[in-house]
Design an enzyme around this catalytic site. Structure first.
Site, PDB file in Angstrom:
ATOM      1  N   GLY A  49      44.697 -87.589-114.617  1.00  0.00           N
ATOM      2  CA  GLY A  49      45.612 -87.584-115.912  1.00  0.00           C
ATOM      3  C   GLY A  49      46.623 -88.409-115.848  1.00  0.00           C
ATOM      4  O   GLY A  49      48.007 -88.709-116.084  1.00  0.00           O
ATOM      5  N   ALA A  50      46.637 -89.508-115.168  1.00  0.00           N
ATOM      6  CA  ALA A  50      47.909 -90.809-114.729  1.00  0.00           C
ATOM      7  C   ALA A  50      47.768 -91.930-115.628  1.00  0.00           C
ATOM      8  O   ALA A  50      48.443 -93.113-116.341  1.00  0.00           O
ATOM      9  CB  ALA A  50      46.359 -91.606-113.648  1.00  0.00           C
ATOM     10  N   TYR A  74      48.579 -70.988-118.014  1.00  0.00           N
ATOM     11  CA  TYR A  74      49.298 -71.433-117.218  1.00  0.00           C
ATOM     12  C   TYR A  74      50.122 -71.282-116.100  1.00  0.00           C
ATOM     13  O   TYR A  74      50.005 -71.753-114.712  1.00  0.00           O
ATOM     14  CB  TYR A  74      50.458 -71.956-118.555  1.00  0.00           C
ATOM     15  CG  TYR A  74      51.146 -73.298-117.613  1.00  0.00           C
ATOM     16  CD1 TYR A  74      50.447 -74.821-117.360  1.00  0.00           C
ATOM     17  CD2 TYR A  74      52.266 -73.355-116.947  1.00  0.00           C
ATOM     18  CE1 TYR A  74      50.965 -75.981-117.036  1.00  0.00           C
ATOM     19  CE2 TYR A  74      52.733 -74.783-116.120  1.00  0.00           C
ATOM     20  CZ  TYR A  74      52.019 -75.920-116.548  1.00  0.00           C
ATOM     21  OH  TYR A  74      52.471 -77.526-115.830  1.00  0.00           O
ATOM     22  N   ILE A 134      60.388 -81.971-115.320  1.00  0.00           N
ATOM     23  CA  ILE A 134      59.876 -83.418-115.523  1.00  0.00           C
ATOM     24  C   ILE A 134      60.092 -83.572-117.035  1.00  0.00           C
ATOM     25  O   ILE A 134      59.181 -82.894-117.962  1.00  0.00           O
ATOM     26  CB  ILE A 134      59.196 -83.807-114.745  1.00  0.00           C
ATOM     27  CG1 ILE A 134      59.020 -82.715-113.571  1.00  0.00           C
ATOM     28  CG2 ILE A 134      59.122 -85.334-115.208  1.00  0.00           C
ATOM     29  CD1 ILE A 134      60.430 -83.246-112.344  1.00  0.00           C
TER      30      ILE A 134
HETATM   31  P1  NAP Z   1      50.912 -84.804-119.881  1.00  0.00           P
HETATM   32  O1  NAP Z   1      51.942 -85.685-119.839  1.00  0.00           O
HETATM   33  O2  NAP Z   1      50.858 -83.672-121.255  1.00  0.00           O
HETATM   34  O3  NAP Z   1      50.214 -86.181-119.455  1.00  0.00           O
HETATM   35  C1  NAP Z   1      48.634 -85.125-118.934  1.00  0.00           C
HETATM   36  C2  NAP Z   1      47.891 -85.601-118.378  1.00  0.00           C
HETATM   37  O4  NAP Z   1      47.041 -85.251-118.389  1.00  0.00           O
HETATM   38  C3  NAP Z   1      47.488 -87.300-118.805  1.00  0.00           C
HETATM   39  O5  NAP Z   1      47.134 -87.952-118.868  1.00  0.00           O
HETATM   40  C4  NAP Z   1      46.092 -86.535-119.965  1.00  0.00           C
HETATM   41  O6  NAP Z   1      45.459 -87.213-120.912  1.00  0.00           O
HETATM   42  C5  NAP Z   1      45.610 -85.584-118.466  1.00  0.00           C
HETATM   43  N1  NAP Z   1      44.979 -84.725-118.975  1.00  0.00           N
HETATM   44  C6  NAP Z   1      44.650 -83.615-120.038  1.00  0.00           C
HETATM   45  N2  NAP Z   1      43.603 -82.945-120.171  1.00  0.00           N
HETATM   46  C7  NAP Z   1      42.436 -83.886-119.090  1.00  0.00           C
HETATM   47  C8  NAP Z   1      41.528 -83.385-119.355  1.00  0.00           C
HETATM   48  N3  NAP Z   1      40.566 -82.345-119.512  1.00  0.00           N
HETATM   49  N4  NAP Z   1      41.034 -84.729-118.359  1.00  0.00           N
HETATM   50  C9  NAP Z   1      41.316 -85.851-117.656  1.00  0.00           C
HETATM   51  N5  NAP Z   1      43.105 -85.639-117.658  1.00  0.00           N
HETATM   52  C10 NAP Z   1      43.405 -84.910-119.173  1.00  0.00           C
HETATM   53  O7  NAP Z   1      51.922 -83.733-118.883  1.00  0.00           O
HETATM   54  P2  NAP Z   1      53.057 -84.051-117.117  1.00  0.00           P
HETATM   55  O8  NAP Z   1      53.747 -83.275-117.453  1.00  0.00           O
HETATM   56  O9  NAP Z   1      52.958 -85.242-116.744  1.00  0.00           O
HETATM   57  O10 NAP Z   1      52.150 -82.738-116.016  1.00  0.00           O
HETATM   58  C11 NAP Z   1      51.076 -83.486-115.732  1.00  0.00           C
HETATM   59  C12 NAP Z   1      50.652 -82.365-114.216  1.00  0.00           C
HETATM   60  O11 NAP Z   1      52.656 -82.230-113.593  1.00  0.00           O
HETATM   61  C13 NAP Z   1      50.431 -81.177-114.906  1.00  0.00           C
HETATM   62  O12 NAP Z   1      49.352 -80.686-114.230  1.00  0.00           O
HETATM   63  C14 NAP Z   1      51.670 -80.188-115.399  1.00  0.00           C
HETATM   64  O13 NAP Z   1      50.420 -78.380-115.163  1.00  0.00           O
HETATM   65  C15 NAP Z   1      52.219 -80.133-114.193  1.00  0.00           C
HETATM   66  N6  NAP Z   1      53.858 -79.799-113.872  1.00  0.00           N
HETATM   67  C16 NAP Z   1      54.270 -80.473-115.542  1.00  0.00           C
HETATM   68  C17 NAP Z   1      56.198 -79.933-115.504  1.00  0.00           C
HETATM   69  C18 NAP Z   1      56.839 -80.469-116.579  1.00  0.00           C
HETATM   70  O14 NAP Z   1      57.617 -80.129-117.012  1.00  0.00           O
HETATM   71  N7  NAP Z   1      55.934 -81.595-117.500  1.00  0.00           N
HETATM   72  C19 NAP Z   1      56.235 -79.322-114.832  1.00  0.00           C
HETATM   73  C20 NAP Z   1      55.305 -78.791-114.283  1.00  0.00           C
HETATM   74  C21 NAP Z   1      54.483 -78.758-113.502  1.00  0.00           C
HETATM   75  P3  NAP Z   1      45.129 -87.907-121.595  1.00  0.00           P
HETATM   76  O15 NAP Z   1      46.193 -88.727-122.189  1.00  0.00           O
HETATM   77  O16 NAP Z   1      43.790 -89.595-121.580  1.00  0.00           O
HETATM   78  O17 NAP Z   1      44.702 -87.213-122.597  1.00  0.00           O
END
Ligand code: NAP
Length: 254
Positions: free
Chosen positions: A13-14, A159, A192
């Site tokens: 998910g990068a 979640y 974040i």
């Molecule tokens: P985001 O901006 O929605 O990005 C999600 C990423 O995951 C995207 O690169 C997406 O790829 C990828 N992804 C989704 N489904 C996938 C799958 N089935 N296979 C491979 N890749 C997949 O989310 P984020 O905020 O960066 O979150 C990243 C991680 O941090 C997650 O595990 C989330 O639960 C955790 N987190 C986030 C926060 C926050 O506040 N943002 C807080 C706590 C934890 P595509 O774009 O190519 O679909």
């Protein structure tokens, strides 16, 4: 300190958000980085180009982390390109806001399969490569809503359950893989600023409410998580295993 030269990382998910931030931070410290994505091919390619401009090698590799055959093909492709994987960052994650009465089995499976089963499948595929070299780092992205610390999110029971599973998976794998030179840890981000948490940038009231409770008076950025990932990926973190690092601007302390 924290020199990752000669290491190869796979970050799931990068293409966007936290995963992108982690991938670039690892590359800045010298790692070559495979950029996994699911649907955002163009964004993943842009991350590859940014990493290449730092003088590091990088490829984009498409896979749904919840699908065993796709994960195996992804790991094979990365190994073919780099001949090794030293660092796995299990970052890919999804959510959709659903109260229990709205939540279908499909919603549950989508979130649990992506956030938790995906980490299991990626670890299972990558660990044999780490065993070969006798060195590895697995970094699982959890959340402050992983449970046990008094933070839950409304309408996100699936979640929260998936992230609780991530912490338990981290501890279980840490004791199993530590003796093989593979350290497994988790990072639990607070809020974040990414697409996943878009209400922070879209709703000023949400943002101000958050800022009021945080010890650090700014919203977290992907690089804040990237910095913690660099540390956990490093030689210097060799005595850290089965831990969860909370990177939350002081949310839990407030
Ligand atoms: P985001 O901006 O929605 O990005 C999600 C990423 O995951 C995207 O690169 C997406 O790829 C990828 N992804 C989704 N489904 C996938 C799958 N089935 N296979 C491979 N890749 C997949 O989310 P984020 O905020 O960066 O979150 C990243 C991680 O941090 C997650 O595990 C989330 O639960 C955790 N987190 C986030 C926060 C926050 O506040 N943002 C807080 C706590 C934890 P595509 O774009 O190519 O679909």
């Amino acid at each position: 300190m924290f020199d990752l030269t000669g290491k190869t990382a796979l970050v799931t998910g990068a293409s966007r958000g936290i995963g992108r931030g982690i991938a670039i931070c690892l590359a800045k410290q010298g790692a070559d980085v495979a950029v996994n994505y699911h649907s955002s091919a163009e964004q993943a390619q842009a991350v590859v180009e940014e990493i290449s401009s730092l003088g590091r090698r990088s490829i984009a590799v498409k896979a749904d982390v919840a699908q065993k055959n796709q994960v195996e093909m992804m790991v094979e492709a990365v190994n073919k390109e780099f001949g090794r994987i030293d660092i796995l960052v299990n970052n890919a994650g999804v959510l959709n806001y659903k109260t229990l009465d709205q939540m279908t089995e499909k919603d549950w499976d989508w979130v649990i399969d992506t956030n938790l089963k995906g980490q299991f499948l990626c670890a299972k595929s990558v660990v044999p490569l780490m065993e070969r070299s006798g060195w590895g780092r697995i970094i699982n992205i959890a959340s402050i809503a992983s449970g046990g610390v008094g933070v839950g999110y409304q309408a996100l029971a699936h979640y929260c359950a998936s992230k609780g599973g991530v912490v338990a998976l981290t501890e279980g794998l840490a004791i199993e893989l530590g003796p093989k030179g593979i350290n497994v840890n988790a990072i639990a981000p607070g809020a974040i600023e990414t697409d996943m948490a878009k209400e922070i940038s879209e709703d000023e009231k949400v943002k101000q409410g958050l800022l009021a409770r945080l010890a650090v008076k700014r919203i977290g950025q992907p690089d804040d998580i990237g910095a913690a990932a660099v540390y956990l990926a490093s030689e210097e973190a060799g005595y850290v295993a089965g831990s969860v690092i909370y990177v939350d601007g002081g949310w839990l302390a407030s």
